[in-house]
Design a protein around this motif. Structure first.
Motif, PDB file in Angstrom:
ATOM      1  N   TRP A  64      25.879  48.010  32.180  1.00  0.00           N
ATOM      2  CA  TRP A  64      26.657  49.242  32.126  1.00  0.00           C
ATOM      3  C   TRP A  64      27.660  49.308  33.274  1.00  0.00           C
ATOM      4  CZ3 TRP A  64      26.632  53.179  28.471  1.00  0.00           C
ATOM      5  CH2 TRP A  64      25.662  53.073  27.459  1.00  0.00           C
ATOM      6  N   HIS A  65      27.740  48.262  34.084  1.00  0.00           N
ATOM      7  CA  HIS A  65      28.752  48.194  35.152  1.00  0.00           C
ATOM      8  C   HIS A  65      29.550  46.906  34.981  1.00  0.00           C
ATOM      9  CE1 HIS A  65      25.188  46.138  36.552  1.00  0.00           C
ATOM     10  NE2 HIS A  65      25.686  45.788  37.722  1.00  0.00           N
ATOM     11  N   GLY A  66      30.866  47.007  35.251  1.00  0.00           N
ATOM     12  CA  GLY A  66      31.751  45.875  35.024  1.00  0.00           C
ATOM     13  C   GLY A  66      32.757  45.707  36.149  1.00  0.00           C
ATOM     14  N   TYR A  67      33.483  44.579  36.107  1.00  0.00           N
ATOM     15  CA  TYR A  67      34.369  44.176  37.201  1.00  0.00           C
ATOM     16  C   TYR A  67      35.636  43.540  36.632  1.00  0.00           C
ATOM     17  CZ  TYR A  67      29.915  44.618  39.626  1.00  0.00           C
ATOM     18  OH  TYR A  67      28.724  45.095  40.115  1.00  0.00           O
ATOM     19  N   SER A  68      36.635  43.436  37.481  1.00  0.00           N
ATOM     20  CA  SER A  68      37.874  42.752  37.108  1.00  0.00           C
ATOM     21  C   SER A  68      38.301  41.823  38.234  1.00  0.00           C
ATOM     22  CB  SER A  68      38.993  43.761  36.833  1.00  0.00           C
ATOM     23  OG  SER A  68      38.691  44.575  35.722  1.00  0.00           O
ATOM     24  N   LEU A  69      39.161  40.872  37.895  1.00  0.00           N
ATOM     25  CA  LEU A  69      39.831  40.087  38.912  1.00  0.00           C
ATOM     26  C   LEU A  69      40.898  40.966  39.563  1.00  0.00           C
ATOM     27  CD1 LEU A  69      40.395  36.883  36.755  1.00  0.00           C
ATOM     28  CD2 LEU A  69      38.788  37.057  38.680  1.00  0.00           C
ATOM     29  N   PRO A  70      41.062  40.917  40.877  1.00  0.00           N
ATOM     30  CA  PRO A  70      42.142  41.696  41.488  1.00  0.00           C
ATOM     31  C   PRO A  70      43.503  41.238  40.967  1.00  0.00           C
ATOM     32  CG  PRO A  70      40.558  40.991  43.139  1.00  0.00           C
ATOM     33  CD  PRO A  70      40.215  40.247  41.873  1.00  0.00           C
ATOM     34  N   LEU A  71      44.518  42.031  41.239  1.00  0.00           N
ATOM     35  CA  LEU A  71      45.867  41.693  40.806  1.00  0.00           C
ATOM     36  C   LEU A  71      46.270  40.322  41.344  1.00  0.00           C
ATOM     37  CD1 LEU A  71      47.484  45.194  41.398  1.00  0.00           C
ATOM     38  CD2 LEU A  71      46.901  44.165  39.194  1.00  0.00           C
ATOM     39  N   THR A  72      47.148  39.661  40.632  1.00  0.00           N
ATOM     40  CA  THR A  72      47.471  38.273  40.960  1.00  0.00           C
ATOM     41  C   THR A  72      48.085  38.120  42.352  1.00  0.00           C
ATOM     42  OG1 THR A  72      49.571  38.540  39.776  1.00  0.00           O
ATOM     43  CG2 THR A  72      47.736  37.561  38.567  1.00  0.00           C
ATOM     44  N   ASP A  73      48.731  39.153  42.871  1.00  0.00           N
ATOM     45  CA  ASP A  73      49.321  39.051  44.208  1.00  0.00           C
ATOM     46  C   ASP A  73      48.395  39.588  45.292  1.00  0.00           C
ATOM     47  OD1 ASP A  73      49.441  41.700  43.542  1.00  0.00           O
ATOM     48  OD2 ASP A  73      51.568  41.971  44.042  1.00  0.00           O
ATOM     49  N   ASP A  74      47.171  39.913  44.924  1.00  0.00           N
ATOM     50  CA  ASP A  74      46.176  40.423  45.879  1.00  0.00           C
ATOM     51  C   ASP A  74      45.549  39.235  46.609  1.00  0.00           C
ATOM     52  OD1 ASP A  74      43.801  41.442  47.093  1.00  0.00           O
ATOM     53  OD2 ASP A  74      43.745  43.080  45.643  1.00  0.00           O
ATOM     54  N   ARG A  75      45.637  39.201  47.910  1.00  0.00           N
ATOM     55  CA  ARG A  75      45.160  38.060  48.685  1.00  0.00           C
ATOM     56  C   ARG A  75      43.762  38.274  49.256  1.00  0.00           C
ATOM     57  NH1 ARG A  75      49.308  34.633  49.726  1.00  0.00           N
ATOM     58  NH2 ARG A  75      48.357  33.764  51.618  1.00  0.00           N
ATOM     59  N   GLU A  76      43.213  39.466  49.076  1.00  0.00           N
ATOM     60  CA  GLU A  76      41.877  39.749  49.587  1.00  0.00           C
ATOM     61  C   GLU A  76      40.828  39.097  48.695  1.00  0.00           C
ATOM     62  OE1 GLU A  76      39.097  43.657  50.729  1.00  0.00           O
ATOM     63  OE2 GLU A  76      41.038  43.897  49.731  1.00  0.00           O
TER      64      GLU A  76
END
Length: 672
Positions: A64-76
Motif C-alpha cells: 500500500w506504499h509506493g515510490y518513484s525515481l527522482p526527476l532525471t536532473d535530480d542529483r541526490e
C-alpha cells in the motif's frame, strides 16, 4: 530475440563494475540482454504536494506504499516517497527515502556521488552513482506487502573506510509526526492507526544513531564501514508500512533471500509473455505491451488490509476515487491475472465474494472500511467467465468447487431481483430505486441508451430499469453455458444439463426481442413492448461475444462493426457509433470513447464467428493506434477513437487486463 527468463534473473541479480581513470563505474545497472523490459513506463517524478499524482509510482507485492525515481536532473541519492495509498485517499508521506551521506574517514571529506543511471525494471527501481574510487548501486524492491527494501551496494577500487548515514525527508504536513524508537524512525498520522517505520540493516553492523530535525531524519552507523577492494559491501534500508498498528504484526524480513525471491517471483510472471502474440506485429512489440500490462496490474495490486479480507487489484492508483475493489473490474482483472498470477486471480475473486449477501448479490465495490461499500447496485455478471478462465489456466478444481455455490447464487440473484416481468430476461437496476445507481450497475454509467429510462419496483430493495439490456442478457446466457462447463468439470451432470436447458430457453427471446432485422443490430428492448432502444452502442456485439447470435444475425452485426462511419474508427470499437449526433469521444465517458473491455469483446466477437483476419486487423489497430502504448505511455481508462489519445485515469487496470487478454490470442470455444 528475447533473452531467456533465467538469463534475465541471473544478470539482473548481478552487477558488473569496471575501473576507468581511478573512478569506479557500473558497466550496467540492468541485465544487458534483458533491456527489452526496462523502462516500460517512465517512473521519474517528485511530488510537489502531498496529493500529487501527476507521475507514475512503483508498487509491487500488494504493498500500500509506493515510490518513484527522482526527476532525471535530480542529483541526490535515494528515491521519491513513499506514497501511502491507504492514507485517506492516498498521499505522499515522504519526499525522499534512502538518500545517502558518505564521508571518507582518512581525508575527513564528504564523498561526492554523481548520478550514472536510473531505471525502472519489472519488480524494482535502480539508481547507480559513481564517485572517486567508488560506485554505489541502490535497488528498491518489495520483500512483501509490508516491507520495501533498498539494497545499497558499495564497491571501492581500493581499500577505504567510510562513515555511512541514511537520510530521509518526510512530507511536511500538519497531520504527520516523526519519532524515534531505538534505531528506528517512526512516522504516525493524525486520525489514523497506520505507522511507517524506517531502519538500517547490515549483517554484523555496529550500533546506529538516529537524529531527527523537523521533517528530516538521519540514521548513521556509529562505526566506519570498511570497504575491501572490488568486494561489494551491502547495506539494506527497510521501510515498513503497517495499516493498523493495533492489529498487525508484519513478519520479519529475510534479507539473505528477499532479492532472490523477488527475482524468482517476477521470473514466473514473465514466462507468460512468451505466449502472447498478434499476427502482423513483431514479438518484441507484443511482449513489451504484455509485460507493461502485467506491471500495471501488479502496480495496482493491494494486499488484504482492514475490511478487505483478500488481496485484489484496484482500478488505478492515479485516481483518488479508486482505492477499493470493483466487481466488474475484478472479474476482468482475474481473467487476465489467471495467465501469469493465478494465486492473485483467486484472491481477487474471493475479495468480492467475501461480501456476497444472503440473497446472492455481490456489491458494486468494497473498501478498506466496509462502511463505504456500495450496495446500491451490483455490476454485470462476468464472475463465472473469470472463474472458468482461471481454471483453464491453472486447473485448480478445488477452488472451482468451493466457489460453485457462490457463483450459482449470484447468477440466480439477477433473475429474482432484476426480472420485473418474470419473462426470463433481466434488467439493470438498483437497490434504492435511483436511476443513477441502475446506470452504474450496467458499468456504462452515462450511456445514451439509458437517457430515457424509468425505474420500476420489483420488491423490497429491488428495482429495475424499464428496459431489458442486451449486454446483460448476453452475459447471463454466457454464464449459463459457463456454469454448465463448470458443472461438467465438477461431475455435476444434472446441473450441467439444467444449465444447458436454461441457456437454450434464453436464446430465442434474445434473438427475437433484441435483434432488429432492418438495422441488422442488437439493441435493448423496452419492457412489456415490442420496441427496441435503437442506439448503436458496443452492447450490440455482446451477443456475438456470448455466442447467442445466429450466424445470419452475426454477419449483420459484423457489417455494422466494420463500418468506418460507425465502429471501425481509427482506433476501433467506440462505445457509441461515430455517426451518432451524441458521439462525444473526449468528454463523453461512455458516449463514444473506446473502452478496452468492450473493444476486446468486439475482437473476440469477430473471432467467434470466423472473422479471424478482421479480428487481427482490429486488434493491431488497438495496439498501434493507442498513442504511446508501444512506447512509455501508461494504459488509460479510455481512448479517443478518432485520434487514439488516452483520457481519464492513467495506469488503468482493466485496460491493461483487456490488452493482455487480447494478446493471448486465444479463442474460447466452450460455450459456442
Amino acid at each position: 530475440m528475447y533473452p531467456s527468463v533465467k538469463s534475465m534473473i541471473v544478470a539482473a541479480a548481478c552487477i558488473g563494475f569496471g575501473i576507468h581513470g581511478g573512478r569506479v563505474r557500473a558497466e550496467s545497472s540492468v541485465d544487458r540482454n534483458g533491456a527489452a523490459y526496462v523502462d516500460l513506463l517512465d517512473m521519474h517524478g517528485s511530488p510537489n504536494t502531498p496529493t500529487d499524482r501527476s507521475f507514475n509510482i512503483f508498487f509491487d507485492a500488494g504493498a500500500w506504499h509506493g515510490y518513484s525515481l527522482p526527476l532525471t536532473d535530480d542529483r541526490e541519492t535515494g528515491f521519491s516517497g513513499p506514497f501511502v495509498h491507504s492514507l485517506s485517499e492516498g498521499q505522499w508521506a515522504g519526499a525522499r527515502f534512502a538518500a545517502l551521506a558518505l564521508r571518507d574517514v582518512a581525508s575527513e571529506q564528504d564523498m561526492t556521488l554523481v548520478p550514472a543511471e536510473s531505471h525502472a525494471a519489472p519488480g524494482y527501481l535502480v539508481r547507480v552513482f559513481s564517485g572517486l574510487d567508488l560506485t554505489v548501486r541502490q535497488t528498491l524492491f518489495f520483500a512483501d506487502s509490508w516491507h520495501a527494501l533498498v539494497r545499497v551496494e558499495l564497491i571501492a577500487a581500493k581499500a577505504q573506510d567510510v562513515n555511512l548515514s541514511v537520510l530521509g525527508r518526510a512530507m511536511s504536513t500538519d497531520n504527520a509526526r516523526l519519532d524515534q524508537n531505538g534505531d528506528t524512525v517512526t512516522q504516525t498520522f493524525a486520525h489514523s492507526n497506520s505507522k511507517l517505520s524506517t531502519r538500517l540493516h547490515m549483517d554484523g553492523a555496529p550500533a546506529q544513531h538516529v537524529t531527527l530535525s523537523g521533517a528530516n531524519y538521519r540514521i548513521s552507523l556509529e562505526q566506519p564501514l570498511h570497504l575491501k577492494p572490488h568486494q561489494a559491501a551491502t547495506v539494506f534500508v527497510e521501510q515498513t508500512l503497517i495499516y493498523d498498528s493495533r492489529a498487525e504484526t508484519p513478519p520479519p524480513v529475510d534479507y539473505a533471500t528477499a532479492w532472490i525471491r523477488n527475482r524468482e517471483r517476477w521470473a514466473g510472471y514473465l514466462k507468460s509473455a512468451a505466449s502472447t502474440r498478434l499476427p502482423g506485429l513483431s514479438d518484441d512489440v507484443v511482449r513489451r505491451v504484455a509485460v507493461k500490462a502485467m506491471v500495471t496490474l501488479l502496480g495496482n495490486w493491494r494486499a488484504a488490509r482492514g475490511d478487505m479480507h483478500h488481496d485484489g487489484v484496484i482500478p488505478s492508483y492515479s485516481n483518488p476515487d479508486f482505492n477499493g475493489f470493483w466487481a466488474w473490474d475484478s472479474w476482468k482483472h482475474a481473467a487476465a491475472l489467471a495467465h501469469f498470477a493465478p494465486k492473485l486471480a483467486r484472491e481477487q475473486i474471493l475479495a468480492m465474494f467475501d461480501y456476497q449477501a444472503a440473497d446472492g448479490m455481490v456489491p458494486d465495490c468494497v473498501y478498506l472500511d466496509k462502511a463505504n461499500n456500495n450496495w446500491r447496485d451490483s455490476k454485470p455478471p462476468l464472475a463465472v467467465w473469470a472463474a472458468l478462465e482461471l481454471y483453464r489456466a491453472d486447473g485448480d478444481k478445488a477452488f472451482l468447487a468451493d466457489l460453485y455455490d457462490n457463483l450459482v447464487r449470484y447468477h440466480r440473484w439477477w433473475f429474482t431481483a432484476r426480472d420485473h416481468d418474470h419473462n426470463g430476461l433481466a434488467e439493470f437496476g438498483s437497490t434504492d430505486g435511483t436511476r443513477i445507481a441502475a446506470a452504474w450497475e450496467s458499468g456504462m454509467d452515462n450511456a445514451v441508451r439509458f437517457d430515457t429510462v424509468a425505474m420500476l419496483k420489483n420488491g423490497d430493495g429491488a428495482w429495475s430499469m424499464d428496459q431489458e439490456s442486451v449486454d446483460l442478457n448476453a452475459y447471463l446466457y454466457r454464464e449459463k453455458l459457463d456454469l454448465a462447463a463448470v458443472a461438467a468439470i465438477l461431475g455435476k451432470t444434472q446441473d450441467q444439463q439444467r444449465w444447458l436447458a436454461e441457456a437454450a430457453a434464453m436464446k430465442t427471446p434474445i434473438q427475437t426481442r433484441m435483434f432488429d432485422p432492418a438495422l441488422g443490430y442488437f439493441f435493448d428492448a423496452r419492457l412489456g413492448r415490442d420496441e427496441r432502444v435503437r442506439i448503436f452502442g458496443s452492447e450490440g456485439w455482446a451477443p456475438l461475444w456470448a455466442g447467442v447470435a445466429s450466424a445470419d444475425q452475426a454477419e449483420s452485426v459484423i457489417r455494422v462493426m466494420l463500418d468506418p462511419k460507425k465502429f471501425a474508427t481509427v482506433m476501433p470499437f467506440p462505445t457509441l457509433a461515430a455517426d451518432d449526433p451524441r458521439f462525444a469521444p473526449i468528454k463523453g465517458y461512455w458516449r463514444g470513447p473506446v473502452w478496452l473491455d468492450q473493444a476486446y469483446f468486439g475482437v473476440e466477437a469477430l473471432r467467434r464467428y470466423g472473422h479471424e483476419r478482421q479480428a487481427d486487423d482490429m486488434a493491431r489497430r488497438l495496439v498501434l493506434r493507442a498513442k504511446g502504448l508501444t512506447q512509455q505511455a501508461p494504459f488509460y481508462e479510455n481512448y479517443d477513437p478518432l485520434t487514439g489519445t488516452g483520457y481519464q485515469s492513467r495506469n488503468f487496470s482493466w485496460s491493461a487486463a483487456s490488452y493482455l487478454l487480447l494478446l493471448q490470442h486465444s479463442v474460447k470455444d466452450s460455450s459456442r
